[in-house]
Design a protein around this motif. Structure first.
Motif, short mmCIF file in Angstrom:
data_model
loop_
_atom_site.label_atom_id
_atom_site.label_comp_id
_atom_site.label_asym_id
_atom_site.label_seq_id
_atom_site.Cartn_x
_atom_site.Cartn_y
_atom_site.Cartn_z
N ARG A 665 0.84 -1.20 0.00
CA ARG A 665 0.00 0.00 0.00
C ARG A 665 0.88 1.25 0.00
N LEU A 666 0.43 2.23 -0.79
CA LEU A 666 1.04 3.55 -0.78
C LEU A 666 -0.01 4.54 -0.29
N VAL A 667 0.29 5.23 0.80
CA VAL A 667 -0.61 6.23 1.37
C VAL A 667 -0.01 7.60 1.12
N LEU A 668 -0.72 8.44 0.38
CA LEU A 668 -0.29 9.82 0.14
C LEU A 668 -1.18 10.73 0.97
N SER A 669 -0.59 11.37 1.98
CA SER A 669 -1.39 12.07 2.99
C SER A 669 -2.19 13.22 2.39
N HIS A 670 -1.58 14.02 1.50
CA HIS A 670 -2.30 15.12 0.86
C HIS A 670 -1.51 15.54 -0.37
N ARG A 671 -1.98 16.56 -1.06
CA ARG A 671 -1.49 16.80 -2.41
C ARG A 671 -0.20 17.60 -2.50
#
Length: 883
Positions: A665-671
């Protein structure tokens, strides 16, 4: 017997010198210069005394113990001599930048020292400082600095365009306003050592040119002739790129052929696109696409043949001086001199330097009319390189080329030979591919050059028949055998240094080596006097590029494994050498188990029910690898450094590859780009990983992975007894998107809100410890989390890199972490972590570890009171110690 004893002592002395060199390179801090001087004097006196007594007792009898003691003393003196010389070399290598001058506006006058590297953002170039002032007062800075002059300025949400800087040319004198900092690079496990590279190049500081409204405009003072070769290289490169613009401006599909030709002519490797490098590495031909040791060796060989032939012909034409010196000697020295000029024009790169020094040793031994053992030639050539450049000892290229030559010498099964025969074993460039194939290309070229036409009527068919029926067929078979031998022998070292081995490398190089070396490169060099030859070189590259792209698209084009420990790699090297050298079959069978750990090595994982955090050193941005017994998650993907560089390609992809990680899994917190900059590169490398984000629905990264899942408070899962919980953003918050749910992408556009407010907050816990990854949440979001009922954690990823807008007192009181990790760039422009925030953590007795001082930080839940800083674990004297 006396000569053999002498050779054996020299062999042992060289090995002892290598041991002393290795010991010095592992020093954490340099000794005072006087200490190295005393060590050098002691080594010289000891060696002189022992050597004199050895020679004076030739007629007497000695006990074995006494003989061994003297030999040990000589070896100790050799090791101490090498240790001291390397230390003295390091003491004078690079001047230090005063920490008080870091980040200050300095007005410098100096000369552009080398051909600038052109980038989409502007220029990067080496600058030789002649004078420096701060607020009108003279200050002292290192003589050589590395500057960037950019026409774009970074911003959290992207890059905004400003005026591009005017062209910079080698040899020009400029007055510039700059800001400098000490050489400081990322420190990650087994990552590229940028600080060592700068140290080896003699660069004492890095920085950028200031072009703000309050700064004086950069001023070109004059064009000097301080660096004429670099000026010539740049002129040739610019003419080439202009002539081949249709093959390099993106108008034509496929690779950037103009950049490849520019690299072959001038050694400008930055001209080759990153996508093209990926193809070359996957097919094992990266060494062919820029000037390297292979090209220098081929140039030396061709020049030797040509000058030798002319010298012989001059005798027939009546030149009596040709009879005074042998044509072989004249050709060898002339070839070496011309190869030196070629290496200088190519930019005097480290691989070309190493090759030239090694060829110098071979030529000197060749004309000495003495028989030298191959092994001694091998060691002497390596010793010369290390005396000139001791830090080559730490470079993968040196070991790959050096071991490749040794394997070829040993597998030939020959004893002592004349040094002239050693010319058929060239010394090769810095990557495995060259180590595998450089000697084959030279021998193939020698085979082609040795053919003679049998009269004026010999045609193409007759020439082909001569190749097949004559010695050429045997040379081709020898080419295949040598390729296989070196590939097998160097596979363990390749996996150790790069974690990747090209499976199609043999097939690719059999076509690429003769085509690039004998067709493309000569045409590219001919273009310096006839520009149309560059067009022909580009046209000849097109079918080869298509062939390589097809090979790279094969499912198993390259083998990637986790990088094994050094000890296991060395054992595997012994096993591989046993297989390729003439050895009993029983020994070959017994050596097979030595290969097993390297081929099937896996990085140790946490025990079931525990987890591990690796906070990578990516500069100003977040990237945390979370590992359990059988699963991996990456929280954020680091920053985007420039239009052509990001943390994904530079840090995370190599880090995951060398660890053999397959992300779940790759979690990108915000942009913000300091959290998503490397996302595309990571997703391309990890196609099996699913994507969780709080990005807007139409974000470009969502097109790379569909379906994707939106982060919302209340989501949770369990891996190997470790619980993962999403605590933020709340479903009823400003980021609510009713039509978007897990696994589906809504086309509803999110409201225009501050990206930090929708950061994914992830809590990870087992039975013993817990961690909280916070993204860039600020005080309002922290208050929401406190109200929702936060519990204590052991590790906290400091919100917003330590900004004043975050780390509120109620938030810290609710969490009470033992350890706080700050991922922020060294001397970043935001001032993170802020002094008031650090004071708040200190008042609460919370230990703060920041990446600028720690490098990559590793923490394990089974030992929550301990952590490992990569900058401390791997510290060497050339590494920067931040104040």
């Amino acid at each position: 017997m006396q000569s053999m004893n002498w050779a054996r002592r020299l062999w042992l002395g060289l090995l002892a010198g290598g041991a002393g060199l290795a010991l010095q390179l592992h020093q954490v801090a340099l000794w005072p210069t006087q200490a190295y001087g005393w060590a050098l004097a002691a080594a010289c006196l000891g060696a002189a005394g022992l050597s004199a007594r050895w020679g004076g007792a030739r007629g007497g009898r000695r006990t074995t113990l006494w003989t061994a003691a003297r030999l040990g003393g000589l070896l100790l003196a050799c090791g101490l001599f090498s240790f001291a010389v390397t230390g003295l070399h390091a003491s004078i290598q690079v001047g230090q930048l005063d920490s008080a001058l870091e980040g200050q506006d300095l007005d410098v006058v100096g000369v552009v020292q080398a051909m600038p590297q052109r980038q989409d953002l502007g220029w990067r170039f080496r600058f030789q400082v002649e004078s420096a002032k701060r607020a009108g007062k003279p200050v002292s800075v290192p003589e050589q600095i590395y500057l960037g002059w950019y026409g774009q300025e970074g911003h959290d949400s992207g890059w905004r365009l400003t005026a591009l800087p005017e062209p910079v040319q080698a040899g020009e004198r400029w007055r510039l306003r700059v800001r400098l900092k000490a050489p400081h690079g990322h420190m990650n496990p087994r990552g590229f050592d940028y600080e060592l590279w700068l140290f080896e190049q003699g660069v004492g500081a890095t920085g950028y040119v200031r072009t703000g409204g309050r700064d004086p405009l950069p001023q070109r003072l004059a064009q000097t002739w301080a660096h004429p070769v670099e000026w010539w290289r740049q002129t040739v490169r610019d003419r080439l790129l202009d002539r081949l613009a249709p093959w390099g401006d993106g108008a034509a599909p496929g690779p950037n052929l103009a950049g490849i030709v520019a690299a072959l002519v001038t050694g400008d490797q930055a001209a080759i696109d990153r996508s093209d490098w990926d193809v070359f590495r996957a097919t094992g031909v990266a060494h062919l696409m820029s000037i390297s040791g292979l090209h220098v060796t081929m140039f030396a060989w061709l020049a030797t043949l040509w000058v030798g032939w002319c010298w012989r012909m001059s005798a027939l034409w009546g030149f009596q001086g040709a009879l005074r010196w042998p044509a072989a000697h004249v050709g060898a020295w002339s070839g070496l001199a011309l190869a030196a000029l070629y290496a200088v024009f190519s930019g005097w790169g480290v691989p070309a330097q190493r090759t030239l020094w090694m060829l110098t040793v071979v030529v000197v031994l060749r004309v000495s009319a003495r028989q030298w053992p191959l092994a001694l030639i091998w060691l002497l050539a390596g010793a010369v390189v290390l005396v000139i450049d001791p830090w080559a000892f730490l470079q993968a290229g040196f070991w790959l080329s050096f071991v490749a030559v040794g394997v070829l010498m040993a597998s030939s099964g020959q004893g002592p030979i004349k040094a002239s025969q050693a010319m058929s074993s060239p010394f090769m460039p810095e990557r495995l591919d060259a180590a595998n194939d450089g000697v084959k290309a030279l021998r193939l070229g020698m085979g082609l050059g040795s053919l003679r036409l049998q009269g004026a009527g010999a045609g193409v068919l007759g020439l082909f028949k001569t190749w097949i029926s004559g010695p050429f067929g045997g040379r081709v078979l020898g080419l295949l055998r040598e390729q296989a031998v070196v590939t097998l022998a160097l596979a363990p070292l390749t996996l150790l240094f790069f974690g990747q081995l090209s499976v199609v490398g043999l097939l690719a190089n059999l076509v690429a080596i003769p085509w690039v070396t004998l067709v493309v490169t000569p045409l590219a060099l001919l273009g310096m006097i006839w520009s149309e030859a560059w067009v022909w070189a580009a046209l000849c590259l097109q079918p080869l590029a298509a062939w390589l792209s097809w090979l790279a698209s094969w499912p198993l084009a390259s083998l990637s494994t986790a990088m094994p420990p050094v000890g296991l790699a060395l054992l595997a090297l012994v096993g591989a050498v046993c297989w390729v050298l003439p050895a009993p079959r029983a020994l070959k069978v017994l050596s097979l188990p030595l290969l097993w750990p390297v081929l099937f090595w896996s990085h140790p994982r946490p025990p079931p029910g525990t987890f591990e955090l690796l906070a990578a050193d990516v500069g100003q941005g977040n990237a945390v690898l979370v590992r359990t017994a059988s699963h991996s998650l990456l929280y954020d993907a680091g920053p985007r450094y420039s239009a052509e560089s990001d943390a994904g390609h530079r840090v995370l992809v190599p880090l995951l590859a060398q660890m053999g990680e397959r992300l779940d899994r790759l979690v990108l917190s915000h942009r913000d780009s300091d959290h998503t900059g490397g996302g595309a590169a990571v997703l391309a490398m990890q196609p099996q990983a699913d994507l969780w984000t709080s990005l807007e629905d139409d974000h470009p990264l969502h097109r790379l992975r569909s379906p994707w899942t939106r982060c919302q408070a209340g989501q949770s899962w369990v891996w190997d007894g470790v619980r993962f919980e999403v605590l933020h953003p709340f479903a009823d918050g400003p980021n609510k998107s009713p039509e978007a749910g897990p696994g589906e992408a809504s086309r509803q556009r999110l409201p225009r809100i501050k990206p930090n407010a929708v950061s994914c907050v992830l809590r990870i816990s087992d039975q013993n410890a817990s961690a909280l990854l916070t993204g860039d949440i600020e005080a309002p979001q922290e208050a929401q989390l406190v109200q929702s009922g936060l519990s204590r954690v052991d590790v906290l990823l400091v919100p917003h890199h330590g900004s004043k807008t975050s780390s509120s007192a109620p938030f810290l009181e609710a969490l009470q972490p033992r350890l706080a990790l700050v991922q922020a760039g060294y001397r970043n422009r935001f001032g993170h972590p802020a002094a008031p925030v650090l004071a708040r953590y200190e008042d609460m007795n919370i230990t703060v570890v920041d990446s600028a001082h720690c490098g990559a930080a590793t923490w394990r839940s089974q030992a929550p009171d301990r952590w490992v800083c990569e900058r401390e674990r791997a510290r060497r004297y050339w590494h920067h110690a931040p104040p």
